[in-house]
Design an enzyme around this catalytic site. Sequence first.
Site, PDB file in Angstrom:
ATOM      1  N   GLU A  73      45.548  40.803  48.984  1.00 14.38           N
ATOM      2  CA  GLU A  73      46.114  39.625  48.330  1.00 14.38           C
ATOM      3  C   GLU A  73      46.397  39.905  46.855  1.00 14.38           C
ATOM      4  O   GLU A  73      47.468  39.566  46.340  1.00 14.38           O
ATOM      5  CB  GLU A  73      45.155  38.437  48.500  1.00 14.38           C
ATOM      6  CG  GLU A  73      45.014  37.958  49.936  1.00 14.38           C
ATOM      7  CD  GLU A  73      44.152  38.853  50.836  1.00 14.38           C
ATOM      8  OE1 GLU A  73      44.239  38.708  52.063  1.00 14.38           O
ATOM      9  OE2 GLU A  73      43.393  39.706  50.324  1.00 14.38           O
ATOM     10  N   HIS A 102      39.568  39.589  28.514  1.00 16.66           N
ATOM     11  CA  HIS A 102      40.230  40.850  28.173  1.00 16.66           C
ATOM     12  C   HIS A 102      41.614  41.009  28.783  1.00 16.66           C
ATOM     13  O   HIS A 102      42.467  41.682  28.204  1.00 16.66           O
ATOM     14  CB  HIS A 102      39.377  42.045  28.608  1.00 16.66           C
ATOM     15  CG  HIS A 102      38.108  42.160  27.836  1.00 16.66           C
ATOM     16  ND1 HIS A 102      37.302  43.271  27.945  1.00 16.66           N
ATOM     17  CD2 HIS A 102      37.494  41.332  26.956  1.00 16.66           C
ATOM     18  CE1 HIS A 102      36.236  43.110  27.155  1.00 16.66           C
ATOM     19  NE2 HIS A 102      36.335  41.940  26.557  1.00 16.66           N
ATOM     20  N   ASN A 103      41.835  40.432  29.972  1.00  9.42           N
ATOM     21  CA  ASN A 103      43.078  40.680  30.699  1.00  9.42           C
ATOM     22  C   ASN A 103      43.964  39.457  30.851  1.00  9.42           C
ATOM     23  O   ASN A 103      45.047  39.561  31.408  1.00  9.42           O
ATOM     24  CB  ASN A 103      42.776  41.261  32.082  1.00  9.42           C
ATOM     25  CG  ASN A 103      41.929  42.508  31.991  1.00  9.42           C
ATOM     26  OD1 ASN A 103      40.775  42.506  32.387  1.00  9.42           O
ATOM     27  ND2 ASN A 103      42.487  43.562  31.435  1.00  9.42           N
ATOM     28  N   ARG A 141      47.811  45.729  25.234  1.00 10.26           N
ATOM     29  CA  ARG A 141      47.740  46.309  26.571  1.00 10.26           C
ATOM     30  C   ARG A 141      48.497  45.454  27.596  1.00 10.26           C
ATOM     31  O   ARG A 141      49.202  46.001  28.460  1.00 10.26           O
ATOM     32  CB  ARG A 141      46.281  46.476  26.982  1.00 10.26           C
ATOM     33  CG  ARG A 141      45.584  47.516  26.140  1.00 10.26           C
ATOM     34  CD  ARG A 141      44.093  47.502  26.283  1.00 10.26           C
ATOM     35  NE  ARG A 141      43.480  48.468  25.367  1.00 10.26           N
ATOM     36  CZ  ARG A 141      42.217  48.447  25.022  1.00 10.26           C
ATOM     37  NH1 ARG A 141      41.404  47.514  25.504  1.00 10.26           N
ATOM     38  NH2 ARG A 141      41.738  49.346  24.194  1.00 10.26           N
TER      39      ARG A 141
END
Length: 148
Positions: A73, A102-103, A141
């Site tokens: 998924e 963080h992401n 990032r």
Amino acid sequence: MKIYIGSDHAGFELKGKLMAFLLGEGHDVVDKGAFKYDENDDYPDFISAVAKEISANPEGARGVILGGSGEGEAIDANRFPYVRAVEYYGGPLEIVKLSREHNDANILSLGARFLGEEEAKQAIKLWLITPFSGDERHMRRIKKIDEK
């Protein structure tokens, strides 16, 4: 918050419980299927529907997707631009928190065969209340990922 949710047969029962939980928390929940239990359905049919919504509005909504492990998924969801799907199937909840800090994860993929209802609720609640840190290194990032 607007939350899109989708699951195949493996997460179908848990999805219903999580929808009720999210509605009870005051969220605007949109079910993208499956709408009935079918042991032969295929997760991309429902996961892609959630990912398309998040891809079109990555900052304005979040997604919760479920499958047996959550792995396929998350792979499917991450094929869409601006989607940052992370998988959780148990273990330390710190990983859920870090996925937001963080992401800036915007889809949480849950492994329904490995999580109980209460653990799934705890993970979702933590994931929804945890803000993105906005640290320059994390923004840099994410930008690199989005530019691919």
